[in-house]
Design a protein around this motif. Structure first.
Motif, PDB file in Angstrom:
ATOM      1  N   SER A 179      61.348  40.841  60.554  1.00  0.00           N
ATOM      2  CA  SER A 179      61.131  40.685  59.239  1.00  0.00           C
ATOM      3  C   SER A 179      60.343  41.700  58.757  1.00  0.00           C
ATOM      4  O   SER A 179      60.329  42.131  57.671  1.00  0.00           O
ATOM      5  CB  SER A 179      60.571  39.251  58.734  1.00  0.00           C
ATOM      6  OG  SER A 179      59.585  39.182  59.186  1.00  0.00           O
ATOM      7  N   TRP A 199      72.961  29.421  62.061  1.00  0.00           N
ATOM      8  CA  TRP A 199      71.805  30.401  61.773  1.00  0.00           C
ATOM      9  C   TRP A 199      71.096  30.454  60.516  1.00  0.00           C
ATOM     10  O   TRP A 199      70.022  30.510  60.456  1.00  0.00           O
ATOM     11  CB  TRP A 199      72.187  31.578  62.409  1.00  0.00           C
ATOM     12  CG  TRP A 199      72.611  31.565  63.837  1.00  0.00           C
ATOM     13  CD1 TRP A 199      72.318  30.659  64.770  1.00  0.00           C
ATOM     14  CD2 TRP A 199      73.427  32.438  64.649  1.00  0.00           C
ATOM     15  NE1 TRP A 199      72.808  31.041  65.910  1.00  0.00           N
ATOM     16  CE2 TRP A 199      73.381  32.238  65.796  1.00  0.00           C
ATOM     17  CE3 TRP A 199      74.364  33.599  64.163  1.00  0.00           C
ATOM     18  CZ2 TRP A 199      74.376  32.887  66.748  1.00  0.00           C
ATOM     19  CZ3 TRP A 199      74.977  34.456  65.118  1.00  0.00           C
ATOM     20  CH2 TRP A 199      74.977  34.173  66.300  1.00  0.00           C
ATOM     21  N   ILE A 200      71.877  30.601  59.395  1.00  0.00           N
ATOM     22  CA  ILE A 200      71.630  30.926  58.146  1.00  0.00           C
ATOM     23  C   ILE A 200      70.646  29.661  57.638  1.00  0.00           C
ATOM     24  O   ILE A 200      69.659  29.998  56.981  1.00  0.00           O
ATOM     25  CB  ILE A 200      72.714  31.068  57.304  1.00  0.00           C
ATOM     26  CG1 ILE A 200      73.119  32.669  57.615  1.00  0.00           C
ATOM     27  CG2 ILE A 200      72.136  31.193  55.741  1.00  0.00           C
ATOM     28  CD1 ILE A 200      74.367  33.066  57.003  1.00  0.00           C
ATOM     29  N   LEU A 248      67.343  29.796  59.041  1.00  0.00           N
ATOM     30  CA  LEU A 248      66.561  30.890  58.553  1.00  0.00           C
ATOM     31  C   LEU A 248      65.984  30.520  57.040  1.00  0.00           C
ATOM     32  O   LEU A 248      64.865  30.824  56.644  1.00  0.00           O
ATOM     33  CB  LEU A 248      67.299  32.148  58.227  1.00  0.00           C
ATOM     34  CG  LEU A 248      67.615  32.959  59.687  1.00  0.00           C
ATOM     35  CD1 LEU A 248      68.725  34.121  59.333  1.00  0.00           C
ATOM     36  CD2 LEU A 248      66.441  33.581  60.296  1.00  0.00           C
ATOM     37  N   GLU A 249      66.703  29.793  56.516  1.00  0.00           N
ATOM     38  CA  GLU A 249      66.284  29.224  54.890  1.00  0.00           C
ATOM     39  C   GLU A 249      65.252  28.230  55.411  1.00  0.00           C
ATOM     40  O   GLU A 249      64.357  28.108  54.358  1.00  0.00           O
ATOM     41  CB  GLU A 249      67.391  28.679  54.173  1.00  0.00           C
ATOM     42  CG  GLU A 249      68.457  29.652  53.810  1.00  0.00           C
ATOM     43  CD  GLU A 249      69.455  28.939  52.909  1.00  0.00           C
ATOM     44  OE1 GLU A 249      70.282  29.780  52.223  1.00  0.00           O
ATOM     45  OE2 GLU A 249      69.892  27.880  52.995  1.00  0.00           O
ATOM     46  N   LEU A 288      68.718  40.662  61.438  1.00  0.00           N
ATOM     47  CA  LEU A 288      68.165  39.813  60.565  1.00  0.00           C
ATOM     48  C   LEU A 288      68.377  40.174  59.161  1.00  0.00           C
ATOM     49  O   LEU A 288      68.868  39.033  58.450  1.00  0.00           O
ATOM     50  CB  LEU A 288      66.719  39.469  60.861  1.00  0.00           C
ATOM     51  CG  LEU A 288      65.747  38.793  60.024  1.00  0.00           C
ATOM     52  CD1 LEU A 288      66.233  37.065  60.217  1.00  0.00           C
ATOM     53  CD2 LEU A 288      64.506  38.645  60.235  1.00  0.00           C
ATOM     54  N   PHE A 311      71.030  37.390  57.080  1.00  0.00           N
ATOM     55  CA  PHE A 311      70.478  36.591  56.096  1.00  0.00           C
ATOM     56  C   PHE A 311      70.678  37.088  54.646  1.00  0.00           C
ATOM     57  O   PHE A 311      71.450  36.712  53.785  1.00  0.00           O
ATOM     58  CB  PHE A 311      68.988  36.599  56.130  1.00  0.00           C
ATOM     59  CG  PHE A 311      68.155  35.876  55.428  1.00  0.00           C
ATOM     60  CD1 PHE A 311      68.524  34.292  55.301  1.00  0.00           C
ATOM     61  CD2 PHE A 311      67.261  36.002  54.401  1.00  0.00           C
ATOM     62  CE1 PHE A 311      68.129  33.263  54.658  1.00  0.00           C
ATOM     63  CE2 PHE A 311      66.858  35.427  53.641  1.00  0.00           C
ATOM     64  CZ  PHE A 311      67.304  33.838  53.559  1.00  0.00           C
ATOM     65  N   ASN A 343      74.316  37.469  53.379  1.00  0.00           N
ATOM     66  CA  ASN A 343      74.964  36.064  52.862  1.00  0.00           C
ATOM     67  C   ASN A 343      74.279  35.450  52.177  1.00  0.00           C
ATOM     68  O   ASN A 343      75.083  34.904  51.154  1.00  0.00           O
ATOM     69  CB  ASN A 343      75.117  35.451  54.475  1.00  0.00           C
ATOM     70  CG  ASN A 343      75.636  34.187  54.278  1.00  0.00           C
ATOM     71  OD1 ASN A 343      74.977  33.198  53.712  1.00  0.00           O
ATOM     72  ND2 ASN A 343      76.829  33.971  54.582  1.00  0.00           N
ATOM     73  N   ASP A 344      73.007  35.466  51.989  1.00  0.00           N
ATOM     74  CA  ASP A 344      72.572  34.401  51.135  1.00  0.00           C
ATOM     75  C   ASP A 344      72.842  34.601  49.653  1.00  0.00           C
ATOM     76  O   ASP A 344      72.850  33.561  48.885  1.00  0.00           O
ATOM     77  CB  ASP A 344      70.978  34.052  51.619  1.00  0.00           C
ATOM     78  CG  ASP A 344      70.390  32.890  51.231  1.00  0.00           C
ATOM     79  OD1 ASP A 344      70.324  31.905  52.058  1.00  0.00           O
ATOM     80  OD2 ASP A 344      69.715  33.130  50.205  1.00  0.00           O
ATOM     81  N   ASN A 354      62.163  26.850  49.259  1.00  0.00           N
ATOM     82  CA  ASN A 354      62.382  28.127  49.366  1.00  0.00           C
ATOM     83  C   ASN A 354      61.920  28.935  48.258  1.00  0.00           C
ATOM     84  O   ASN A 354      62.542  28.691  47.210  1.00  0.00           O
ATOM     85  CB  ASN A 354      63.518  28.794  50.250  1.00  0.00           C
ATOM     86  CG  ASN A 354      63.151  30.166  50.737  1.00  0.00           C
ATOM     87  OD1 ASN A 354      62.778  30.897  50.064  1.00  0.00           O
ATOM     88  ND2 ASN A 354      63.781  30.193  51.967  1.00  0.00           N
TER      89      ASN A 354
END
Length: 451
Positions: free
Chosen positions: A109, A193-194, A197-198, A278, A282, A285-286, A429
């Motif tokens: 990150s 995975w996503i 990650l959130e 990463l 992330f 997509n997000d 988040n």
């Protein structure tokens, strides 16, 4: 290539100079649970009016930060990477104690394109650009349109479903995997995975609370952290495997561009490959997923705007600009002052953190009249800064625009009465507005045709 993780700082404890504006006691932008109710639009409005550059303390010994909420100041900070550095302190709110940092996630990150300044940032961004141009988007559009049709075919007989599960999380994964060159058989794994990650921020907070004695360790939390770590490890193992393949045998895809990118004459070290993986998984997509879902909520809450778009499809491009303004899926980005400076009359000391709130800026009445009104005919909707501004403007913004256009061109044509039921779930988040569930209902397509 120097690793950002080796010299990143968490920010100087402050404030070094007296605040010009009050710290509003009711505002808490650190508590992630507050964001499960959505972004704090009311707090942002109060901050813009009373404390546009507000000193915000941080719990657990954090250094605190200056919260910037007006359009012009957010734009200025974003557009001046010399004074407000991404690399010096990273773009996330807090790094956390070293003993609570996930070693791979922390490295990835921080060692990535989004955290670089100056020449390394420009060179690495240039390596990605062939897959984010208008020419490339033109070729991608037909494939995206085909996937929209396929996903809507699966929804058509249902009449009621979770829009996130059936559509908005799947379309961005398809688009991303098409660009990367990910085999179809592997694409389903991205959704898990996503999800994890959130939840990374929540996991970190729970570990910090245990470390400082605010909570006791529990078997449930321990089990979730174990599952979280396993999924994160799987995601990085897959990325390393695919990037190694593309170094050995480059293809005409984004994965190969990442694997073979050079900065200052050298290929990216492993830490930056992890960071690129990463970031693309992330960020690629997000934001689109949450804009797709957020648009459904907006059109349901504003049926006259939905009817207007259905009567005039030519408004679609501007409607997408207005959607991204209203949703603002990325809540903030952080910068670190490289020298003593000033924002809106407030002195900022070198090393102090400055956090830009994009959603707050996008609802600044000085730029967008009647800013809380969803208006797909808004003349300056394209001026929104949901994707940032300046050298760090989101490289994938045209990809998001394309997907939203193709999605809503077909959704309203096939399901003209589709609407949000009022049921939804937002992840805890404060970095991204992460809609995990959004229930919709509509007349099933077969019944509509029969009628």
């Amino acid at each position: 290539m120097r690793l950002v993780s080796e010299h990143v700082i968490d920010g100087a404890a402050g404030p070094a100079t007296p605040p010009v504006y009050p710290t509003l006691p009711e505002v808490d932008l650190v508590d992630i649970q507050r964001f499960t109710k959505g972004q704090p639009w009311g707090d942002f409005a109060t901050m813009r009016a009373e404390a546009p550059v507000m000193w915000h303390p941080e719990p657990r010994g954090g250094p605190g930060f200056w919260a910037v909420t007006r359009y012009e100041e957010v734009k200025r900070v974003n557009g001046d990477p010399v004074t407000f550095s991404s690399e010096k302190g990273g773009i996330l709110m807090a790094l956390g104690p070293p003993e609570t940092r996930h070693p791979t996630l922390f490295s990835a990150s921080t060692n990535s394109l989004i955290n670089l300044d100056g020449r390394p940032h420009r060179e690495l961004r240039r390596e990605h650009m062939p897959y984010f141009t208008a020419t490339y988007m033109k070729g991608l559009r037909a494939r995206v349109a085909g996937e929209v049709t396929r996903l809507l075919d699966t929804m058509a007989p249902l009449g009621r479903c979770d829009f996130v599960e059936k559509f908005s999380q799947r379309l961005p994964i398809f688009t991303l995997c098409e660009m990367l060159g990910v085999p179809e058989a592997d694409r389903e794994r991205f959704m898990g995975w996503i999800h994890f990650l959130e939840m990374a921020q929540q996991v970190a907070m729970e570990q910090i609370d245990q470390l400082v004695g605010l909570t006791e360790p529990s078997p449930q939390i321990a089990a979730f952290i174990e599952l979280f770590n396993a999924n994160v490890a799987e995601m990085f193992d897959y990325g390393r495997h695919m990037l190694a393949k593309r170094r050995a045998d480059p293809q005409a895809d984004l994965m190969s561009a990442i694997a073979n990118a050079e900065v200052e004459g050298e290929r990216l070290p492993g830490e930056y490959l992890d960071g690129a993986w990463l970031l693309i998984v992330f960020a690629g997509n997000d934001t689109t997923r949450n804009s797709l879902s957020g648009a459904m909520k907006l059109f349901t809450e504003n049926p006259e705007q939905k009817a207007l778009l259905q009567s005039d499809p030519g408004l679609l491009t501007n409607a997408v600009h207005e959607i991204t303004r209203m949703v603002s899926p990325v809540i903030y980005m952080r910068r670190t002052a490289t020298a003593d400076t000033e924002i809106a009359g407030q002195r900022i000391a070198e090393g102090e953190k400055v956090i830009m709130y994009y959603g707050a800026a996008n609802r600044d009445a000085a730029m967008f009249p009647d800013p809380d009104q969803f208006d797909i005919t808004r003349a300056n909707a394209e001026k929104n800064i949901a994707f940032g501004y300046g050298p760090h403007i989101c490289i994938g913004r045209m990809t998001a625009q394309l997907q939203l256009e193709e999605a809503y061109a077909q959704i309203f044509r096939r399901f003209p009465d589709i609407r949000w039921t009022g049921a939804m779930d937002i992840a805890p988040n404060n970095f991204v507005h992460a809609l995990r569930r959004l229930e919709v209902e509509f007349t099933p397509e077969g019944i509509a045709r029969a009628a």
